[in-house]
Design a protein around this motif. Structure first.
Motif: not given
Length: 207
Positions: A23-24, A35, A37-38, A53
């Motif tokens: 993930a980010h 943000h 992400h995933n 997300d």
């Protein structure tokens, strides 16, 4: 900009092995925007998971979606400050969307709870929709309880977390009324039976 890359990992939580997804996460400090992400974590069996997300910011249109499966409702109620207003127990699955967490937070959620309990009384299979009203800061609830393929109660109402105040309108069809004892403790005790018809309950839990 602060950026974090989460590599696939494993960890133990309460004697259960969990895995983390690749993930980010990015934080734009100047704009106060996060943000995600995933992001995901799941138990070794795969039965329990949490996935997120989206965008966390002060903008009302930005949101982060969280999907979850088989998580204890007790921890959620503690987080939103409802444990003194109502007791709902069970393992919950569903989703929640959170908006404008850095300004005027709002959420909406859809939850299902097999073998749910309201104030320590069995509700059967519970499905519920909940949302936070930005204007009033009330949590709005719309729920159905099903027992043996029969809807025993439809519930709608609202909760004010900071005041531990609740107001529920219940359309009962053979619903167990012992859940009322949670709110009347110290005043009226040992209420038992099955209810049919419409019930309006409101107030604060007595200390």
């Amino acid at each position: 900009l602060i950026s974090a890359h989460i590599l696939p990992s494993v960890f133990y939580l309460k004697d259960t092995l969990w895995t983390l997804n690749d993930a980010h996460i990015e934080y734009l400090q100047a704009d106060t925007i996060l943000h995600v992400h995933n992001f995901g974590m799941q138990s070794r069996s795969g039965k329990q998971f949490l996935r997120a997300d989206g965008v966390v910011s002060a903008h009302k249109e930005d949101s982060i979606r969280i999907d979850f499966n088989d998580f204890d409702l007790h921890y959620f109620l503690q987080y939103v400050g409802l444990e003194n207003a109502v007791s709902v127990k069970g393992m919950a699955s569903g989703w929640a969307s959170l908006y404008a967490l850095f300004s005027q937070p709002m959420f909406e959620a859809n939850v299902r709870v097999p073998d749910a309990q309201l104030n320590d009384m069995s509700l059967g299979y519970l499905t519920a929709q909940a949302s936070l009203d930005r204007g009033t800061n009330h949590i709005l609830i719309d729920a159905d309880a099903v027992e043996n393929n029969h809807t025993i109660a439809h519930v709608d109402g609202n909760v004010i977390p900071e005041e531990a105040y609740w107001e529920l309108f219940i359309h009962a069809d053979s619903a167990n009324v012992q859940f009322i004892n949670f709110w009347t403790e110290g005043m009226i005790e040992n209420i038992t039976g099955r209810a049919f018809g419409d019930v309006h309950v409101f107030g604060r839990k007595l200390d």
